[in-house]
Design a protein around this motif. Structure first.
Motif, PDB file in Angstrom:
ATOM      1  N   MET A   1       0.850  -1.206   0.000  1.00 55.92           N
ATOM      2  CA  MET A   1       0.000   0.000   0.000  1.00 55.92           C
ATOM      3  C   MET A   1       0.879   1.247   0.000  1.00 55.92           C
ATOM      4  SD  MET A   1      -2.623   1.338   2.926  1.00 55.92           S
ATOM      5  CE  MET A   1      -1.293   1.359   4.065  1.00 55.92           C
ATOM      6  N   SER A   2       0.561   2.198  -0.861  1.00 56.30           N
ATOM      7  CA  SER A   2       1.319   3.449  -0.746  1.00 56.30           C
ATOM      8  C   SER A   2       0.336   4.605  -0.619  1.00 56.30           C
ATOM      9  CB  SER A   2       2.277   3.597  -1.929  1.00 56.30           C
ATOM     10  OG  SER A   2       1.734   4.370  -2.916  1.00 56.30           O
ATOM     11  N   ILE A   3       0.755   5.646   0.063  1.00 51.67           N
ATOM     12  CA  ILE A   3      -0.179   6.735   0.372  1.00 51.67           C
ATOM     13  C   ILE A   3       0.307   8.044  -0.252  1.00 51.67           C
ATOM     14  CG2 ILE A   3      -0.918   5.706   2.550  1.00 51.67           C
ATOM     15  CD1 ILE A   3       0.881   8.068   3.761  1.00 51.67           C
TER      16      ILE A   3
ATOM     17  N   LYS B   1      -6.032   8.135  12.859  1.00 50.70           N
ATOM     18  CA  LYS B   1      -6.315   6.701  12.754  1.00 50.70           C
ATOM     19  C   LYS B   1      -6.983   6.314  11.429  1.00 50.70           C
ATOM     20  CE  LYS B   1     -10.516   6.162  15.604  1.00 50.70           C
ATOM     21  NZ  LYS B   1     -11.335   7.008  14.753  1.00 50.70           N
ATOM     22  N   ASP B   2      -7.739   7.236  10.844  1.00 51.25           N
ATOM     23  CA  ASP B   2      -8.393   6.904   9.576  1.00 51.25           C
ATOM     24  C   ASP B   2      -7.572   7.296   8.356  1.00 51.25           C
ATOM     25  OD1 ASP B   2     -10.549   5.929  10.939  1.00 51.25           O
ATOM     26  OD2 ASP B   2     -11.477   7.914  11.101  1.00 51.25           O
ATOM     27  N   LEU B   3      -6.510   8.041   8.571  1.00 47.42           N
ATOM     28  CA  LEU B   3      -5.749   8.559   7.432  1.00 47.42           C
ATOM     29  C   LEU B   3      -5.045   7.430   6.667  1.00 47.42           C
ATOM     30  CD1 LEU B   3      -4.838  11.162   6.030  1.00 47.42           C
ATOM     31  CD2 LEU B   3      -2.905  11.240   7.594  1.00 47.42           C
ATOM     32  N   ILE B   4      -4.422   6.507   7.437  1.00 49.20           N
ATOM     33  CA  ILE B   4      -3.831   5.325   6.805  1.00 49.20           C
ATOM     34  C   ILE B   4      -4.425   4.110   7.520  1.00 49.20           C
ATOM     35  CG2 ILE B   4      -1.698   4.136   6.190  1.00 49.20           C
ATOM     36  CD1 ILE B   4      -0.217   6.747   6.810  1.00 49.20           C
ATOM     37  N   PRO B   5      -5.430   3.491   6.885  1.00 49.32           N
ATOM     38  CA  PRO B   5      -6.043   2.341   7.557  1.00 49.32           C
ATOM     39  C   PRO B   5      -4.947   1.313   7.842  1.00 49.32           C
ATOM     40  CG  PRO B   5      -7.213   2.917   5.537  1.00 49.32           C
ATOM     41  CD  PRO B   5      -5.973   3.748   5.561  1.00 49.32           C
TER      42      PRO B   5
ATOM     43  N   TYR C   1       3.280   0.870   8.162  1.00 52.58           N
ATOM     44  CA  TYR C   1       3.302   2.297   8.513  1.00 52.58           C
ATOM     45  C   TYR C   1       3.085   2.443  10.008  1.00 52.58           C
ATOM     46  CZ  TYR C   1       2.966   3.965   3.661  1.00 52.58           C
ATOM     47  OH  TYR C   1       3.204   4.264   2.342  1.00 52.58           O
ATOM     48  N   LYS C   2       3.853   3.362  10.624  1.00 54.02           N
ATOM     49  CA  LYS C   2       3.693   3.619  12.059  1.00 54.02           C
ATOM     50  C   LYS C   2       3.761   5.114  12.317  1.00 54.02           C
ATOM     51  CE  LYS C   2       6.694  -0.350  13.112  1.00 54.02           C
ATOM     52  NZ  LYS C   2       7.400  -0.676  11.886  1.00 54.02           N
ATOM     53  N   TRP C   3       2.782   5.616  13.028  1.00 48.19           N
ATOM     54  CA  TRP C   3       2.862   6.992  13.531  1.00 48.19           C
ATOM     55  C   TRP C   3       3.647   6.976  14.847  1.00 48.19           C
ATOM     56  CZ3 TRP C   3       1.367  10.539  10.222  1.00 48.19           C
ATOM     57  CH2 TRP C   3       0.339  10.270   9.327  1.00 48.19           C
ATOM     58  N   ILE C   4       4.561   7.920  15.016  1.00 43.31           N
ATOM     59  CA  ILE C   4       5.310   8.028  16.273  1.00 43.31           C
ATOM     60  C   ILE C   4       5.087   9.450  16.793  1.00 43.31           C
ATOM     61  CG2 ILE C   4       7.546   7.795  17.412  1.00 43.31           C
ATOM     62  CD1 ILE C   4       8.437   5.940  15.198  1.00 43.31           C
ATOM     63  N   VAL C   5       4.425   9.551  17.947  1.00 47.32           N
ATOM     64  CA  VAL C   5       3.843  10.834  18.356  1.00 47.32           C
ATOM     65  C   VAL C   5       4.229  11.215  19.785  1.00 47.32           C
ATOM     66  CG1 VAL C   5       1.637  11.979  18.851  1.00 47.32           C
ATOM     67  CG2 VAL C   5       1.877  10.546  16.803  1.00 47.32           C
ATOM     68  N   ASP C   6       4.751  12.419  19.942  1.00 49.93           N
ATOM     69  CA  ASP C   6       4.838  13.025  21.272  1.00 49.93           C
ATOM     70  C   ASP C   6       3.813  14.159  21.310  1.00 49.93           C
ATOM     71  OD1 ASP C   6       5.374  14.158  23.689  1.00 49.93           O
ATOM     72  OD2 ASP C   6       7.534  13.860  23.542  1.00 49.93           O
ATOM     73  N   PRO C   7       2.729  13.963  22.079  1.00 51.15           N
ATOM     74  CA  PRO C   7       1.638  14.945  22.044  1.00 51.15           C
ATOM     75  C   PRO C   7       2.004  16.270  22.712  1.00 51.15           C
ATOM     76  CG  PRO C   7       1.251  13.316  23.753  1.00 51.15           C
ATOM     77  CD  PRO C   7       2.468  12.856  23.000  1.00 51.15           C
TER      78      PRO C   7
ATOM     79  N   ILE D   1       4.928  14.811  15.416  1.00 48.78           N
ATOM     80  CA  ILE D   1       4.250  13.689  14.742  1.00 48.78           C
ATOM     81  C   ILE D   1       5.144  13.199  13.601  1.00 48.78           C
ATOM     82  CG2 ILE D   1       2.173  12.913  13.517  1.00 48.78           C
ATOM     83  CD1 ILE D   1       0.622  15.230  14.791  1.00 48.78           C
ATOM     84  N   GLY D   2       5.546  11.940  13.676  1.00 49.08           N
ATOM     85  CA  GLY D   2       6.366  11.361  12.618  1.00 49.08           C
ATOM     86  C   GLY D   2       5.687  10.139  12.029  1.00 49.08           C
ATOM     87  N   LEU D   3       6.013   9.834  10.781  1.00 49.40           N
ATOM     88  CA  LEU D   3       5.477   8.635  10.135  1.00 49.40           C
ATOM     89  C   LEU D   3       6.641   7.798   9.609  1.00 49.40           C
ATOM     90  CD1 LEU D   3       3.002   7.008   9.105  1.00 49.40           C
ATOM     91  CD2 LEU D   3       3.162   8.320   6.976  1.00 49.40           C
ATOM     92  N   MET D   4       6.622   6.526   9.996  1.00 49.58           N
ATOM     93  CA  MET D   4       7.653   5.594   9.569  1.00 49.58           C
ATOM     94  C   MET D   4       7.026   4.596   8.600  1.00 49.58           C
ATOM     95  SD  MET D   4       9.871   3.428  12.284  1.00 49.58           S
ATOM     96  CE  MET D   4      11.404   4.259  12.513  1.00 49.58           C
ATOM     97  N   LYS D   5       7.758   4.285   7.512  1.00 50.89           N
ATOM     98  CA  LYS D   5       7.306   3.236   6.593  1.00 50.89           C
ATOM     99  C   LYS D   5       8.403   2.187   6.516  1.00 50.89           C
ATOM    100  CE  LYS D   5       6.004   2.315   1.862  1.00 50.89           C
ATOM    101  NZ  LYS D   5       6.198   2.709   0.458  1.00 50.89           N
ATOM    102  N   GLU D   6       8.086   0.970   6.897  1.00 48.91           N
ATOM    103  CA  GLU D   6       9.067  -0.119   6.879  1.00 48.91           C
ATOM    104  C   GLU D   6      10.402   0.310   7.494  1.00 48.91           C
ATOM    105  OE1 GLU D   6       8.900  -0.923   2.776  1.00 48.91           O
ATOM    106  OE2 GLU D   6       6.876  -1.734   2.931  1.00 48.91           O
ATOM    107  N   ASN D   7      10.306   0.878   8.686  1.00 48.49           N
ATOM    108  CA  ASN D   7      11.482   1.265   9.480  1.00 48.49           C
ATOM    109  C   ASN D   7      12.290   2.449   8.955  1.00 48.49           C
ATOM    110  OD1 ASN D   7      10.837  -0.697  11.359  1.00 48.49           O
ATOM    111  ND2 ASN D   7      11.861  -2.259  10.121  1.00 48.49           N
TER     112      ASN D   7
END
Ligand code: IPD
Ligand code: CA
Ligand code: CA
Length: 266
Positions: free
Chosen positions: A1-3, A60-64, A82-88, A106-112
């Motif tokens: 899947m790519s976004i 949560k709905d942005l990348i199922p 895909y992983k969101w890594i978040v410090d609120p 807010i960061g987004l990781m794809k396959e590390n």
């Protein structure tokens, strides 16, 4: 899947800014009675938690099927591409004392690999961001690391140990070295902000031990896209999950790394 990273990036910026507006509003009426203690000198407030819940609800709905690693309560990252890594709220102690900076990260990781980073610094109303192969920006203007090439001409950022004192002796030695041999050392109280300030050239370099992935993930991506270099204390790539980070502009990295590596690992 790519976004579509452009679409995701715009939404993440809006989310970080909205969380930041909430944090700013809450600070006006914040009282020290509202602090909870997580560990030695490690504090949390209802503002950290509500900010994380808000960010989670937006992402949560942005990348199922994306995972989510947040500082306060959410960890759902096993086996996710895909992983969101978040410090609120990065800089809770500053927030509690009514002092800037503090940031939403807010960061987004794809396959590390990091593919997107947004850091919103609430006090100065500044949004730092990058995604895909784009340059790094702050409030729409491209940013770049400084070209200062010597530690003796550099301003260095760090974070002082406050609960994990296992490496305090080496850390004190490194501080003394930089106090004697650089323009000075700063401790702002928000690692995400420290890193994006290296990306913009305010600081030449940053190092800290015992940080968590949510403190650094988004900002390290922004810094790389601004021409910065990052590694762990042994020169490897384990700086997001490995609890050791050295970051600098490209020109000063070799000298800065050799000093931090030598003092912090021997
Ligand atoms: C903290 C800040 C601080 C760093 C600490 C972090 P928090 O994050 O980034 O600069 O020195 O180690 O824990 O707890 O305010 O999100
Ligand atoms: Ca943090
Ligand atoms: Ca935090």
């Amino acid at each position: 899947m790519s976004i579509d990273l452009n679409k995701a990036g715009e939404l993440v910026i809006a989310t970080a800014r909205e969380a930041g507006s909430y944090i700013r509003k809450e600070q006006r009426s914040f009282s020290s009675k509202q602090i909870s203690v997580k560990g030695l000198h490690d504090f949390v407030t209802h503002v950290d938690k509500a900010s994380e819940e808000f960010i989670y609800s937006k992402l949560k709905d942005l990348i199922p099927d994306a995972g989510f690693l947040g500082e306060e309560q959410t960890s759902e990252i096993e086996g996710k591409d895909y992983k969101w890594i978040v410090d609120p709220l990065d800089g809770t102690t500053n927030f509690i004392h009514g002092l800037h900076p503090y940031s939403v990260s807010i960061g987004l990781m794809k396959e590390n690999e990091m593919v997107l980073g947004v850091v919103y610094e609430v006090g100065a109303d500044e949004t730092f961001y990058a995604w895909g192969s784009s340059p790094a920006y702050c409030n729409g203007k491209q940013i770049r690391v400084s070209t200062i090439a010597k530690v003796k001409d550099s301003l260095i950022a760090t974070g002082f140990p406050y609960s994990n004192f296992t490496r305090i002796d080496a850390f004190n030695k490194s501080m003394e070295y930089f106090m004697r041999n650089s323009h000075g050392v700063r401790r702002l109280g928000s690692a995400a902000t420290d890193l994006v300030y290296v990306a913009r050239g305010n600081f030449e370099a940053f190092y800290e031990y015992n940080l968590s992935p949510w403190d650094v993930a988004a900002a390290t991506f922004i810094l790389q896209q601004a021409g910065g270099k990052i590694c762990d204390f042994s020169g490897g790539n384990d700086y997001i999950f490995g609890k050791e980070i050295i970051a600098a502009n490209e020109a000063v990295m070799k000298e800065f790394y050799s000093i931090v590596h030598k003092i912090m690992t021997t």
